[in-house]
Design a protein around this motif. Sequence first.
Motif, PDB file in Angstrom:
ATOM      1  N   PHE A  44      12.440 -21.399  -2.572  1.00 12.84           N
ATOM      2  CA  PHE A  44      12.248 -20.677  -1.709  1.00 12.84           C
ATOM      3  C   PHE A  44      11.237 -19.628  -2.152  1.00 12.84           C
ATOM      4  CE2 PHE A  44      16.438 -21.963  -1.841  1.00 12.84           C
ATOM      5  CZ  PHE A  44      16.765 -23.446  -0.797  1.00 12.84           C
ATOM      6  N   HIS A  45       9.900 -19.033  -1.013  1.00  7.12           N
ATOM      7  CA  HIS A  45       8.863 -18.908  -1.395  1.00  7.12           C
ATOM      8  C   HIS A  45       9.482 -17.051  -1.153  1.00  7.12           C
ATOM      9  CE1 HIS A  45       4.736 -16.861  -1.550  1.00  7.12           C
ATOM     10  NE2 HIS A  45       4.928 -16.606  -0.639  1.00  7.12           N
ATOM     11  N   HIS A  46      10.309 -16.806  -0.360  1.00  4.00           N
ATOM     12  CA  HIS A  46      10.445 -15.708   0.080  1.00  4.00           C
ATOM     13  C   HIS A  46      11.574 -14.822  -0.791  1.00  4.00           C
ATOM     14  CE1 HIS A  46      13.557 -18.304   2.082  1.00  4.00           C
ATOM     15  NE2 HIS A  46      14.571 -16.964   2.237  1.00  4.00           N
ATOM     16  N   LEU A  47      12.876 -15.148  -1.836  1.00  2.00           N
ATOM     17  CA  LEU A  47      13.133 -15.394  -2.720  1.00  2.00           C
ATOM     18  C   LEU A  47      12.276 -14.789  -4.395  1.00  2.00           C
ATOM     19  CD1 LEU A  47      16.692 -17.254  -1.817  1.00  2.00           C
ATOM     20  CD2 LEU A  47      15.864 -15.071  -1.465  1.00  2.00           C
ATOM     21  N   HIS A  48      10.973 -14.705  -3.908  1.00  2.00           N
ATOM     22  CA  HIS A  48      10.630 -14.750  -5.155  1.00  2.00           C
ATOM     23  C   HIS A  48      10.893 -13.586  -6.259  1.00  2.00           C
ATOM     24  CE1 HIS A  48       7.856 -11.251  -4.562  1.00  2.00           C
ATOM     25  NE2 HIS A  48       8.362 -11.408  -2.797  1.00  2.00           N
ATOM     26  N   LEU A  49      11.314 -12.652  -5.528  1.00  2.00           N
ATOM     27  CA  LEU A  49      12.186 -11.348  -6.330  1.00  2.00           C
ATOM     28  C   LEU A  49      12.983 -11.486  -6.949  1.00  2.00           C
ATOM     29  CD1 LEU A  49      11.361  -8.173  -3.689  1.00  2.00           C
ATOM     30  CD2 LEU A  49      10.290  -8.343  -6.240  1.00  2.00           C
ATOM     31  N   LEU A  50      14.311 -12.399  -6.786  1.00  2.00           N
ATOM     32  CA  LEU A  50      15.250 -12.249  -7.250  1.00  2.00           C
ATOM     33  C   LEU A  50      15.381 -13.440  -8.753  1.00  2.00           C
ATOM     34  CD1 LEU A  50      18.639 -12.899  -7.078  1.00  2.00           C
ATOM     35  CD2 LEU A  50      18.343 -14.089  -5.377  1.00  2.00           C
ATOM     36  N   SER A  51      14.365 -14.485  -7.946  1.00  2.00           N
ATOM     37  CA  SER A  51      14.142 -15.985  -8.688  1.00  2.00           C
ATOM     38  C   SER A  51      12.862 -15.420 -10.275  1.00  2.00           C
ATOM     39  CB  SER A  51      13.209 -16.633  -8.442  1.00  2.00           C
ATOM     40  OG  SER A  51      11.554 -16.594  -8.166  1.00  2.00           O
ATOM     41  N   LEU A  91       7.636 -19.273 -11.182  1.00  2.00           N
ATOM     42  CA  LEU A  91       7.327 -19.486 -10.602  1.00  2.00           C
ATOM     43  C   LEU A  91       8.085 -18.855  -9.255  1.00  2.00           C
ATOM     44  CD1 LEU A  91       9.482 -23.323  -9.292  1.00  2.00           C
ATOM     45  CD2 LEU A  91       7.172 -23.212  -8.984  1.00  2.00           C
ATOM     46  N   GLY A  92       8.700 -17.920  -9.268  1.00  2.36           N
ATOM     47  CA  GLY A  92       8.980 -16.847  -8.908  1.00  2.36           C
ATOM     48  C   GLY A  92       7.339 -15.691  -8.956  1.00  2.36           C
ATOM     49  N   MET A  93       6.736 -15.673 -10.089  1.00  2.00           N
ATOM     50  CA  MET A  93       5.703 -14.884 -10.605  1.00  2.00           C
ATOM     51  C   MET A  93       4.546 -15.665  -9.852  1.00  2.00           C
ATOM     52  SD  MET A  93       6.638 -12.130 -12.876  1.00  2.00           S
ATOM     53  CE  MET A  93       4.799 -12.277 -12.972  1.00  2.00           C
ATOM     54  N   ALA A  94       4.952 -17.477  -9.171  1.00  2.00           N
ATOM     55  CA  ALA A  94       3.270 -17.223  -8.750  1.00  2.00           C
ATOM     56  C   ALA A  94       3.953 -17.042  -7.763  1.00  2.00           C
ATOM     57  CB  ALA A  94       3.397 -18.846  -8.942  1.00  2.00           C
ATOM     58  N   HIS A  95       4.794 -16.940  -7.131  1.00  2.00           N
ATOM     59  CA  HIS A  95       5.267 -16.467  -5.405  1.00  2.00           C
ATOM     60  C   HIS A  95       5.029 -15.103  -4.974  1.00  2.00           C
ATOM     61  CE1 HIS A  95       7.405 -20.872  -4.789  1.00  2.00           C
ATOM     62  NE2 HIS A  95       6.311 -21.135  -4.393  1.00  2.00           N
ATOM     63  N   GLY A  96       4.989 -13.897  -5.994  1.00  2.00           N
ATOM     64  CA  GLY A  96       4.690 -13.169  -5.703  1.00  2.00           C
ATOM     65  C   GLY A  96       5.034 -11.758  -6.611  1.00  2.00           C
ATOM     66  N   PHE A  99       7.422  -7.814  -8.336  1.00  2.00           N
ATOM     67  CA  PHE A  99       7.216  -6.526  -7.628  1.00  2.00           C
ATOM     68  C   PHE A  99       5.832  -6.680  -6.021  1.00  2.00           C
ATOM     69  CE2 PHE A  99       7.734  -4.120 -12.155  1.00  2.00           C
ATOM     70  CZ  PHE A  99       9.048  -4.011 -11.612  1.00  2.00           C
ATOM     71  N   GLY A 100       6.018  -8.080  -5.658  1.00  2.00           N
ATOM     72  CA  GLY A 100       5.349  -8.867  -4.897  1.00  2.00           C
ATOM     73  C   GLY A 100       6.577  -8.035  -3.744  1.00  2.00           C
ATOM     74  N   GLY A 101       4.860  -7.404  -2.920  1.00  2.00           N
ATOM     75  CA  GLY A 101       5.233  -6.813  -1.174  1.00  2.00           C
ATOM     76  C   GLY A 101       6.164  -6.027  -1.099  1.00  2.00           C
ATOM     77  N   LEU A 102       6.495  -5.257  -2.814  1.00  3.89           N
ATOM     78  CA  LEU A 102       7.066  -4.052  -3.252  1.00  3.89           C
ATOM     79  C   LEU A 102       6.045  -2.517  -2.100  1.00  3.89           C
ATOM     80  CD1 LEU A 102      10.099  -4.293  -5.160  1.00  3.89           C
ATOM     81  CD2 LEU A 102      10.200  -4.083  -2.577  1.00  3.89           C
ATOM     82  N   TRP A 103       5.151  -2.636  -3.352  1.00  3.88           N
ATOM     83  CA  TRP A 103       4.171  -1.720  -3.051  1.00  3.88           C
ATOM     84  C   TRP A 103       2.623  -1.695  -1.578  1.00  3.88           C
ATOM     85  CZ3 TRP A 103       4.887  -1.532  -8.615  1.00  3.88           C
ATOM     86  CH2 TRP A 103       6.323  -0.523  -8.715  1.00  3.88           C
TER      87      TRP A 103
END
Length: 103
Positions: A44-51, A91-96, A99-103
Amino acid sequence: MAQAMRRDTAGSLFATDGKPHPLQDTLVGVTLVLGAIAFVTAMFHHLHLLSSWTGLVGIFSGAYGQFISVTTRERFFLVLGLGASAVGFFLGMAHGGLFGGLW
């Protein structure tokens, strides 16, 4: 016929050397759970922080578990957890990323 009285531990999935290994067993469980979470949430693309974070922690716990493991079966399950953690992490790194989207 002493060999007829021996227990067959080769067929058991959790066969060990007969000694308890609580730290290694805990690391196996943690690595498998973190690997499963990282692998599933990586889809799931929007769960990249968790993954990405669970994958990173799973990689470190699995690597340390490999370092101190005693039996082959511990190593087998650690490799499974490490593989799932690595896939989830990448895959989480590829999706964001971490820290993607936090700053």
